[in-house]
Design a protein around this motif. Sequence first.
Motif, mmCIF file in Angstrom:
data_model
loop_
_atom_site.group_PDB
_atom_site.id
_atom_site.type_symbol
_atom_site.label_atom_id
_atom_site.label_comp_id
_atom_site.label_asym_id
_atom_site.label_seq_id
_atom_site.Cartn_x
_atom_site.Cartn_y
_atom_site.Cartn_z
ATOM 1 N N LYS A 56 19.348 -1.498 4.526
ATOM 2 C CA LYS A 56 19.555 -2.605 3.582
ATOM 3 C C LYS A 56 18.219 -3.090 3.021
ATOM 4 N N GLY A 57 17.197 -3.149 3.889
ATOM 5 C CA GLY A 57 15.881 -3.564 3.426
ATOM 6 C C GLY A 57 15.312 -2.618 2.387
ATOM 7 N N ALA A 58 15.495 -1.316 2.592
ATOM 8 C CA ALA A 58 14.989 -0.331 1.637
ATOM 9 C C ALA A 58 15.703 -0.439 0.296
ATOM 10 N N VAL A 59 17.001 -0.719 0.319
ATOM 11 C CA VAL A 59 17.713 -0.928 -0.950
ATOM 12 C C VAL A 59 17.161 -2.156 -1.669
ATOM 13 N N ARG A 60 16.961 -3.245 -0.931
ATOM 14 C CA ARG A 60 16.381 -4.442 -1.556
ATOM 15 C C ARG A 60 15.034 -4.115 -2.200
ATOM 16 N N ASP A 61 14.205 -3.370 -1.480
ATOM 17 C CA ASP A 61 12.887 -3.030 -1.999
ATOM 18 C C ASP A 61 12.997 -2.141 -3.234
ATOM 19 N N ALA A 62 13.916 -1.181 -3.203
ATOM 20 C CA ALA A 62 14.089 -0.279 -4.342
ATOM 21 C C ALA A 62 14.583 -1.030 -5.578
ATOM 22 N N LEU A 63 15.499 -1.964 -5.390
ATOM 23 C CA LEU A 63 16.016 -2.715 -6.536
ATOM 24 C C LEU A 63 14.994 -3.730 -7.050
ATOM 25 N N ASN A 64 14.203 -4.288 -6.145
ATOM 26 C CA ASN A 64 13.144 -5.192 -6.577
ATOM 27 C C ASN A 64 11.988 -4.451 -7.248
ATOM 28 N N PHE A 78 29.206 4.427 10.908
ATOM 29 C CA PHE A 78 30.170 3.403 11.298
ATOM 30 C C PHE A 78 30.668 2.650 10.073
ATOM 31 N N GLU A 79 31.987 2.570 9.948
ATOM 32 C CA GLU A 79 32.572 1.928 8.784
ATOM 33 C C GLU A 79 32.213 0.446 8.703
ATOM 34 N N ASP A 80 32.160 -0.245 9.858
ATOM 35 C CA ASP A 80 31.841 -1.664 9.809
ATOM 36 C C ASP A 80 30.426 -1.903 9.304
ATOM 37 N N ASN A 81 29.469 -1.029 9.667
ATOM 38 C CA ASN A 81 28.114 -1.152 9.136
ATOM 39 C C ASN A 81 28.100 -0.955 7.628
ATOM 40 N N MET A 82 28.807 0.049 7.166
ATOM 41 C CA MET A 82 28.854 0.345 5.739
ATOM 42 C C MET A 82 29.463 -0.807 4.953
ATOM 43 N N THR A 83 30.593 -1.321 5.439
ATOM 44 C CA THR A 83 31.278 -2.407 4.732
ATOM 45 C C THR A 83 30.427 -3.664 4.693
ATOM 46 N N SER A 84 29.815 -3.997 5.823
ATOM 47 C CA SER A 84 28.973 -5.192 5.887
ATOM 48 C C SER A 84 27.776 -5.075 4.957
ATOM 49 N N ALA A 85 27.131 -3.918 4.944
ATOM 50 C CA ALA A 85 25.967 -3.731 4.077
ATOM 51 C C ALA A 85 26.351 -3.852 2.616
ATOM 52 N N HIS A 86 27.461 -3.236 2.237
ATOM 53 C CA HIS A 86 27.906 -3.316 0.840
ATOM 54 C C HIS A 86 28.180 -4.757 0.441
ATOM 55 N N GLN A 87 28.832 -5.506 1.333
ATOM 56 C CA GLN A 87 29.140 -6.900 1.021
ATOM 57 C C GLN A 87 27.870 -7.734 0.880
ATOM 58 N N GLN A 88 26.937 -7.583 1.823
ATOM 59 C CA GLN A 88 25.692 -8.369 1.764
ATOM 60 C C GLN A 88 24.893 -8.065 0.513
ATOM 61 N N LEU A 89 24.746 -6.788 0.199
ATOM 62 C CA LEU A 89 23.954 -6.413 -0.973
ATOM 63 C C LEU A 89 24.634 -6.849 -2.262
ATOM 64 N N SER A 90 25.960 -6.798 -2.298
ATOM 65 C CA SER A 90 26.694 -7.263 -3.484
ATOM 66 C C SER A 90 26.472 -8.746 -3.716
ATOM 67 N N GLU A 91 26.455 -9.524 -2.632
ATOM 68 C CA GLU A 91 26.212 -10.962 -2.760
ATOM 69 C C GLU A 91 24.798 -11.245 -3.249
ATOM 70 N N GLU A 92 23.849 -10.409 -2.876
ATOM 71 C CA GLU A 92 22.459 -10.624 -3.261
ATOM 72 C C GLU A 92 22.144 -10.135 -4.670
ATOM 73 N N PHE A 93 22.717 -8.990 -5.073
ATOM 74 C CA PHE A 93 22.290 -8.346 -6.317
ATOM 75 C C PHE A 93 23.373 -8.278 -7.387
ATOM 76 N N GLY A 94 24.568 -8.768 -7.091
ATOM 77 C CA GLY A 94 25.598 -8.837 -8.111
ATOM 78 C C GLY A 94 25.923 -7.494 -8.723
ATOM 79 N N ASP A 95 25.874 -7.417 -10.070
ATOM 80 C CA ASP A 95 26.325 -6.213 -10.766
ATOM 81 C C ASP A 95 25.358 -5.042 -10.668
ATOM 82 N N ARG A 96 24.261 -5.209 -9.947
ATOM 83 C CA ARG A 96 23.385 -4.062 -9.711
ATOM 84 C C ARG A 96 23.852 -3.230 -8.507
ATOM 85 N N ILE A 97 24.858 -3.737 -7.812
ATOM 86 C CA ILE A 97 25.525 -2.955 -6.758
ATOM 87 C C ILE A 97 26.795 -2.402 -7.387
#
Length: 454
Positions: A56-64, A78-97
């Motif tokens: 998740k940190g690397a995605v933040r850095d790449a988008l920034n 793990f599906e729960d890791n994937m789902t949680s990461a997608h949700q967190q990043l969507s909340e942070e970056f909006g339509d860039r996810i």
Amino acid sequence: MSQPNQAAGQSNRRQFLTAAAATAATAAAAPRAFAAHPGGSGRLKVGLVGCGGRGKGAVRDALNAGDDAVLVAVADAFEDNMTSAHQQLSEEFGDRIQVPEDQRFAGFDAYKQVIATDCDIVILATPPGFRPQHFREAVDAGKHVFAEKPVAVDAPGIRSFMETARDAKDRGLAVGIGLQRRHDAAYIDTVNRIWDGALGDEVLYTRVYWNNAGVWTRPRRPEQTEMEYQMRNWYYFTWLCGDHICEQHIHNLDVSNWIKQAHPVSANGMGGREVRTGKDHGQIFDHHCVEFTYADGTTMMSQCRHQPNTWSQVSEFAHGAKGHCSVSGHKFYDRTGKPTDRVRAKGENPYVQEHIDLQKSIRDGKPLAEGENGAIATMTAILGRMATYSGQVVEWDQAIQSDVSLAPQRYAFDADPPVLPNQSGRYPVPTPGGDTAWSRTPSGEKVVGAATAT
């Protein structure tokens, strides 16, 4: 955003070729069409493999790093890791996810599904035991890659990663490695001054440290298979993590190699488990102390420790005839300890800068090629681990030719991982001086200590 001197990314002033390179086979695959966006603009589409904290940190850095970078696919075992990461990043970056449901993947083969999408850059951020095979898949698919460190956990993985890195270079694919100090403006200026003679004609020795209280543990849950438990608690199993000398201390070891423009040719050391000895601490050591020797006879003195309530230090120092340098502190001192100079270079957050440099290299048609250095840095850490596990002097050429793979026979949640607990729930732990096949050279010579369940 500021652009540091590219000596950080590739040491282009005095880039060194290493003996380790000769051990990897030359890539022979046919060249592919040049990768996405050379010399142009438009979106850079990012795929993520490994949705933990670093992923998740690397995605933040790449988008920034670039306003036109978007996330288009995600994967985790793990599906729960994937789902949680997608949700967190969507909340942070909006339509860039921009990750539709059919581009969210889970399972051991999820990495293949991300790589098969139309992403331009793949971020590889799973536990490092998976890195060589994921890197191979990405390069075969013609993708640019940002791979977190370390890049392997054993010598066969290092050789594989080196071969793939050469293949990527031949195909015009950019490869960035998460050794962000090489993209830090203050580090770059400090190393340049050392090279220019601020400490004298040569660096006589270096000291490097990663000493702190350690990291998380994830206790076992009754419903977990052994494979799932170890993967959830991956930091404590050598086949997944490589031990903390690889997973964290690699940064400091790489700084010494960068300064010396070389890798060590041998290592001796000691280590063990004194504090972190619980069942959830798996099999890795909680301290390592290693003396590495370079080909010119100079040394790197290395410490890494995971023990609470002890001296905490994450730093690097270099010493020469004129004095010494706190490399991490970017300060120079004479032989009496009097301060003589301080680097005041300021730049972008290096975690972001490494993605700026990677993306710029793609757009400029001058792809970053950090894969081989990532393998050398990782092999330096593996060399140190082999020395502390065995209690023997271990030579680089001997270590990198080892044919011992730490990988499991099969990747599945119902499969056995490479190490299993005994009836008391304890795992085999290396015993320096013991008799074991934890690691052998191709001739069968033992170079890593005995494994006994404690």
